[in-house]
Write an enzyme that holds these catalytic residues in place. Structure first.
Site: not given
Ligand SMILES: Cc1ncc(COP(=O)(O)O)c(C=O)c1O
Length: 380
Positions: A98, A195
């Site tokens: 990400y 998510k």
């Molecule tokens: C695969 C993945 N990991 C971590 C994150 C980070 O999460 P957050 O947006 O809740 O901080 C995201 C956010 O889109 C993600 O898609």
């Protein structure tokens, strides 16, 4: 107890004070002590809060883990894990992560003296070859965001263990319903609970699960010391979403499979990335390490950037928005949205092209979703 039952019951018995059937929102920062230092188990909500405990216990049970910790966001959970390292330590990271994970490692943690090597994730050898005597952690995401590459968790965790390193798997795309990295040998599992776990696009959160007591004790201390904890209302919303995770994931995967198959035959689509397709390069591995293929997919259209944007802006049911995993369908343009933090040259190397569109397939009626995809593609 099986998954769907645990999601509804673990950590969520009747409230001991009132009998409330649903875990109350303990909206309090502090707890009155019976005498100096005599508490009912809680003293201050950064250190612990009953609504958070319920969420943490339930999350742990869903990954078959002994321990669970909840955070204010997925990125806060990622940062907590970085705190397991000290200046000079090294992490081997899959190059497909990400964009926010990449940003945190490269633009925040490197300044604190932590070192990261990004490697092509498709074979365990690349991870092993990048390890140095300073390597403490190995980080991967599977399936990856946004290319849906499936990474061999078992082989990489085994190789890391032989070198004395801990493996962390970001399990956000699969959810614990479809993939259990701890059972495959990983040491730590992380989710952006924003998510699939939350599931309704109304709360930001993160979590970490582990069976390693030592890691848990350190992370518990870091959670309290750094303080990136979710508030009680956010914990309540996440728990409420979590109850239907099993049934939602079944529908996400069913809808995504149907759309991926439809897009694969569409004359205006050049490539579809979905692990549930027999044509996916790691389909066999996905079948081995996942029990379903989840609701995320990407595709490339036969067209230039302007045509890609035209298609994206023509969807009516799918909303053009960052994030994923909610009941409603979303689409995004990784190059300019979720992965904009990754420099264009790096994006090119990884394969995140300017023609790539990512779909988070929701749980609406699939016929309506396919109609929406078709009418958007018909605009070019
Ligand atoms: C695969 C993945 N990991 C971590 C994150 C980070 O999460 P957050 O947006 O809740 O901080 C995201 C956010 O889109 C993600 O898609």
């Amino acid at each position: 107890m099986k998954f769907a039952t645990k999601a509804i019951h673990v950590g969520q018995g009747a409230d001991p004070a009132t009998g409330a059937t649903i875990v109350p929102v303990y909206q309090t920062s502090t707890f009155t002590q019976d005498a100096v230092g005599v508490t009912k188990g809680y003293d201050y909500s950064r250190a612990g809060n009953p609504t958070r405990t319920a969420l943490e216990d339930c999350l742990a049970s869903l990954e078959n883990a002994q321990h669970g910790l909840a955070y204010a966001s997925g990125c806060a959970a990622t940062a907590a894990i970085c705190h397991l390292m000290k200046a000079g330590d090294h992490m081997v990271v899959s190059s497909e992560v990400y964009g926010g994970t990449y940003r945190l490692f490269k633009m925040v943690m490197e300044d604190l003296g932590l070192n990261f090597t990004f490697v092509n994730p498709t074979g365990p050898d690349a991870f092993v070859n990048a390890m140095t005597p300073k390597t403490k952690l190995v980080w991967l995401e599977s399936p990856t965001n946004p290319l849906l590459t499936v990474i061999d968790i078992e082989s990489i965790a085994k190789a890391a263990k032989e070198k004395g390193c801990l493996t962390i798997v970001d399990n956000t795309f699969a959810s614990p319903y479809f993939q259990q990295p701890l059972a495959l040998g990983a040491d730590i599992v992380l989710h952006s609970t924003t998510k699939y776990i939350g599931g309704h696009s109304d709360v930001i959160g993160g979590c970490v699960m582990t069976n390693n007591n030592d890691v848990y004790e350190k992370l518990k201390f870091i959670q309290k010391a750094v303080g990136a904890v979710p508030g009680p209302m956010d914990c309540y919303l996440t728990l409420r979403g979590l109850k239907t995770l099993a049934i939602r994931m079944e529908q996400h995967a069913k809808n995504a499979q149907a759309i991926a198959e439809h897009l694969s035959k569409h004359p205006k689509v050049s490539k579809v990335f979905y692990p549930g397709l027999a044509s996916h390069p790691q389909h066999a591995l996905a079948k081995k390490q996942m029990s379903g293929f989840s609701g995320m997919m990407s595709f490339e259209i036969k067209g230039d950037v302007a045509q890609t944007k035209k298609v994206m802006e023509s969807f009516k049911l799918f909303s053009l928005a960052e994030s994923l995993g909610g009941v409603e369908s979303l689409l995004c343009y990784p190059a300019l949205m979720t992965h904009a933090a990754i420099p264009a040259s790096e994006r090119d190397k990884i394969g995140i092209s300017d023609g790539l569109i990512r779909l988070s397939v929701g749980i609406e009626d699939v016929d309506d979703l396919i109609k929406d995809v078709d009418q958007a593609l018909a605009t070019i």
